[in-house]
Design a protein around this motif. Structure first.
Motif, PDB file in Angstrom:
ATOM      1  N   VAL A  45      -3.830   3.268  13.415  1.00  0.00           N
ATOM      2  CA  VAL A  45      -3.393   2.267  12.444  1.00  0.00           C
ATOM      3  C   VAL A  45      -4.059   2.514  11.092  1.00  0.00           C
ATOM      4  N   CYS A  46      -5.320   2.929  11.108  1.00  0.00           N
ATOM      5  CA  CYS A  46      -6.010   3.244   9.850  1.00  0.00           C
ATOM      6  C   CYS A  46      -5.303   4.386   9.121  1.00  0.00           C
ATOM      7  N   GLU A  47      -4.886   5.403   9.883  1.00  0.00           N
ATOM      8  CA  GLU A  47      -4.189   6.530   9.283  1.00  0.00           C
ATOM      9  C   GLU A  47      -2.825   6.108   8.745  1.00  0.00           C
ATOM     10  N   LYS A  48      -2.159   5.222   9.483  1.00  0.00           N
ATOM     11  CA  LYS A  48      -0.860   4.720   9.027  1.00  0.00           C
ATOM     12  C   LYS A  48      -1.018   3.943   7.726  1.00  0.00           C
ATOM     13  N   PHE A  49      -2.048   3.112   7.665  1.00  0.00           N
ATOM     14  CA  PHE A  49      -2.310   2.350   6.440  1.00  0.00           C
ATOM     15  C   PHE A  49      -2.610   3.286   5.278  1.00  0.00           C
ATOM     16  N   ARG A  50      -3.440   4.307   5.547  1.00  0.00           N
ATOM     17  CA  ARG A  50      -3.809   5.248   4.491  1.00  0.00           C
ATOM     18  C   ARG A  50      -2.582   5.953   3.920  1.00  0.00           C
ATOM     19  N   LYS A  51      -1.682   6.380   4.777  1.00  0.00           N
ATOM     20  CA  LYS A  51      -0.476   7.072   4.313  1.00  0.00           C
ATOM     21  C   LYS A  51       0.383   6.148   3.450  1.00  0.00           C
ATOM     22  N   ARG A  52       0.537   4.904   3.899  1.00  0.00           N
ATOM     23  CA  ARG A  52       1.345   3.951   3.121  1.00  0.00           C
ATOM     24  C   ARG A  52       0.698   3.663   1.770  1.00  0.00           C
ATOM     25  N   SER A 108      -4.163  -0.818  -9.771  1.00  0.00           N
ATOM     26  CA  SER A 108      -4.827  -2.093 -10.042  1.00  0.00           C
ATOM     27  C   SER A 108      -4.152  -2.870 -11.169  1.00  0.00           C
ATOM     28  N   ASP A 109      -3.135  -2.250 -11.833  1.00  0.00           N
ATOM     29  CA  ASP A 109      -2.441  -2.933 -12.930  1.00  0.00           C
ATOM     30  C   ASP A 109      -1.342  -3.868 -12.437  1.00  0.00           C
ATOM     31  N   TYR A 110      -1.065  -3.853 -11.151  1.00  0.00           N
ATOM     32  CA  TYR A 110       0.067  -4.612 -10.616  1.00  0.00           C
ATOM     33  C   TYR A 110      -0.385  -5.910  -9.954  1.00  0.00           C
ATOM     34  N   SER A 111       0.522  -6.851  -9.911  1.00  0.00           N
ATOM     35  CA  SER A 111       0.258  -8.120  -9.228  1.00  0.00           C
ATOM     36  C   SER A 111       0.398  -7.911  -7.721  1.00  0.00           C
ATOM     37  N   LEU A 112      -0.051  -8.901  -6.951  1.00  0.00           N
ATOM     38  CA  LEU A 112       0.045  -8.800  -5.500  1.00  0.00           C
ATOM     39  C   LEU A 112       1.508  -8.710  -5.064  1.00  0.00           C
ATOM     40  N   GLU A 113       2.397  -9.464  -5.740  1.00  0.00           N
ATOM     41  CA  GLU A 113       3.815  -9.422  -5.392  1.00  0.00           C
ATOM     42  C   GLU A 113       4.391  -8.034  -5.627  1.00  0.00           C
ATOM     43  N   GLU A 114       3.995  -7.395  -6.715  1.00  0.00           N
ATOM     44  CA  GLU A 114       4.471  -6.047  -7.008  1.00  0.00           C
ATOM     45  C   GLU A 114       3.922  -5.034  -6.008  1.00  0.00           C
ATOM     46  N   LEU A 115       2.676  -5.238  -5.613  1.00  0.00           N
ATOM     47  CA  LEU A 115       2.070  -4.355  -4.623  1.00  0.00           C
ATOM     48  C   LEU A 115       2.759  -4.501  -3.265  1.00  0.00           C
ATOM     49  N   ASP A 116       3.148  -5.730  -2.934  1.00  0.00           N
ATOM     50  CA  ASP A 116       3.890  -5.954  -1.691  1.00  0.00           C
ATOM     51  C   ASP A 116       5.219  -5.202  -1.708  1.00  0.00           C
ATOM     52  N   SER A 117       5.840  -5.154  -2.873  1.00  0.00           N
ATOM     53  CA  SER A 117       7.094  -4.421  -3.018  1.00  0.00           C
ATOM     54  C   SER A 117       6.855  -2.921  -2.813  1.00  0.00           C
ATOM     55  N   PHE A 118       5.779  -2.420  -3.383  1.00  0.00           N
ATOM     56  CA  PHE A 118       5.417  -1.014  -3.178  1.00  0.00           C
ATOM     57  C   PHE A 118       5.160  -0.731  -1.693  1.00  0.00           C
ATOM     58  N   TRP A 119       4.509  -1.681  -1.046  1.00  0.00           N
ATOM     59  CA  TRP A 119       4.187  -1.523   0.383  1.00  0.00           C
ATOM     60  C   TRP A 119       5.458  -1.362   1.209  1.00  0.00           C
ATOM     61  N   GLU A 120       6.454  -2.199   0.922  1.00  0.00           N
ATOM     62  CA  GLU A 120       7.711  -2.119   1.656  1.00  0.00           C
ATOM     63  C   GLU A 120       8.422  -0.790   1.374  1.00  0.00           C
ATOM     64  N   GLN A 121       8.343  -0.328   0.131  1.00  0.00           N
ATOM     65  CA  GLN A 121       8.937   0.969  -0.206  1.00  0.00           C
ATOM     66  C   GLN A 121       8.236   2.099   0.539  1.00  0.00           C
ATOM     67  N   ALA A 122       6.930   1.987   0.659  1.00  0.00           N
ATOM     68  CA  ALA A 122       6.159   3.008   1.376  1.00  0.00           C
ATOM     69  C   ALA A 122       6.551   3.030   2.839  1.00  0.00           C
ATOM     70  N   LYS A 123       6.709   1.851   3.446  1.00  0.00           N
ATOM     71  CA  LYS A 123       7.115   1.773   4.839  1.00  0.00           C
ATOM     72  C   LYS A 123       8.465   2.440   5.073  1.00  0.00           C
ATOM     73  N   GLU A 124       9.412   2.166   4.175  1.00  0.00           N
ATOM     74  CA  GLU A 124      10.752   2.735   4.307  1.00  0.00           C
ATOM     75  C   GLU A 124      10.705   4.248   4.132  1.00  0.00           C
ATOM     76  N   ARG A 125       9.895   4.730   3.194  1.00  0.00           N
ATOM     77  CA  ARG A 125       9.824   6.172   2.955  1.00  0.00           C
ATOM     78  C   ARG A 125       9.261   6.880   4.194  1.00  0.00           C
TER      79      ARG A 125
END
Length: 213
Positions: free
Chosen positions: A169-176, A192-209
């Motif tokens: 799980v740590c490796e999965k988190f690191r990749k995302r 660090s320039d993004y809001s939490l909501e924007e980071l959540d959006s990036f997170w979902e994009q990372a998961k899909e990729r």
């Protein structure tokens, strides 16, 4: 197999080397080493070499622990079945080893259903929530430890290595998160320039990729 053969030779070299030194000291030689392990295996397997009956592997392990305790008593050592577990083990491994040891003497969750274990985990999580509400650091640490210990219990029942599972799980988190950083860099910004909501959006994009790859 060739590598295993080579490493087995390295282990054998250490045994022979140690026995050679102790022989020169007049203590014991390689024959004594072989005889000792043979005697130990015979002594701890009375269902094979003696007249003791063992209906299953659990019974064999119970006998094993009982005989080990008798041996430790003769040496005036602690007879606790947990005494052989090194205190310096990583906590997840230590929890797994402790639970496996006490299982040998029958102190374990009943075989079969796993639902009671999940129910107990829910109970431990509730107690952790209560401790968090009290904002007592010592109590929170204790209750979180109970949650982790119970999680290891469930992992053991599911035949999952908890340390390997957490590492995965740590490796999965690191990749995302690395992908999130790449997305931020592609826009010429720091993550660090993004809001939490924007980071959540990036997170979902990372998961899909990662799913697509």
């Amino acid at each position: 197999m060739q590598d295993i053969r080579e490493e087995a030779g390295d282990l054998l070299l250490q045994v022979v080397f140690t026995a050679s030194i102790t022989k020169e000291m007049g203590a014991f030689d390689i024959k004594d080493v072989v005889r000792t392990i043979c005697d130990k295996l015979i002594r701890r397997h009375p269902h094979v070499f003696g007249n003791v009956s063992a209906k299953d592997s659990d019974e064999v392990l119970k006998n094993w622990e009982r005989i080990k305790a008798e041996e430790r008593k003769e040496k005036h050592e602690s007879t606790s079945i947990l005494s052989g577990i090194p205190s310096g083990l990583p906590p997840l491994l230590k929890a797994n080893r402790i639970q496996g040891k006490v299982k040998h003497v029958g102190f374990d969750w009943p075989a079969g259903e796993i639902e009671p274990l999940f129910k107990k985990l829910d109970e431990e999580i509730s107690e952790l929530k209560e401790a968090a509400g009290e904002n007592n650091p010592e109590h929170m640490a204790e209750e979180l430890g109970d949650v982790l210990f119970m999680t290891v219990n469930i992992a053991r029942r599911l035949n999952v290595d908890p340390d390997a599972a957490l590492n995965m799980v740590c490796e999965k988190f690191r990749k995302r998160f690395n992908i999130m950083e790449e997305l931020a860099q592609s826009e010429g910004k720091s993550i660090s320039d993004y809001s939490l909501e924007e980071l959540d959006s990036f997170w979902e994009q990372a998961k899909e990729r990662l799913k697509k790859s």
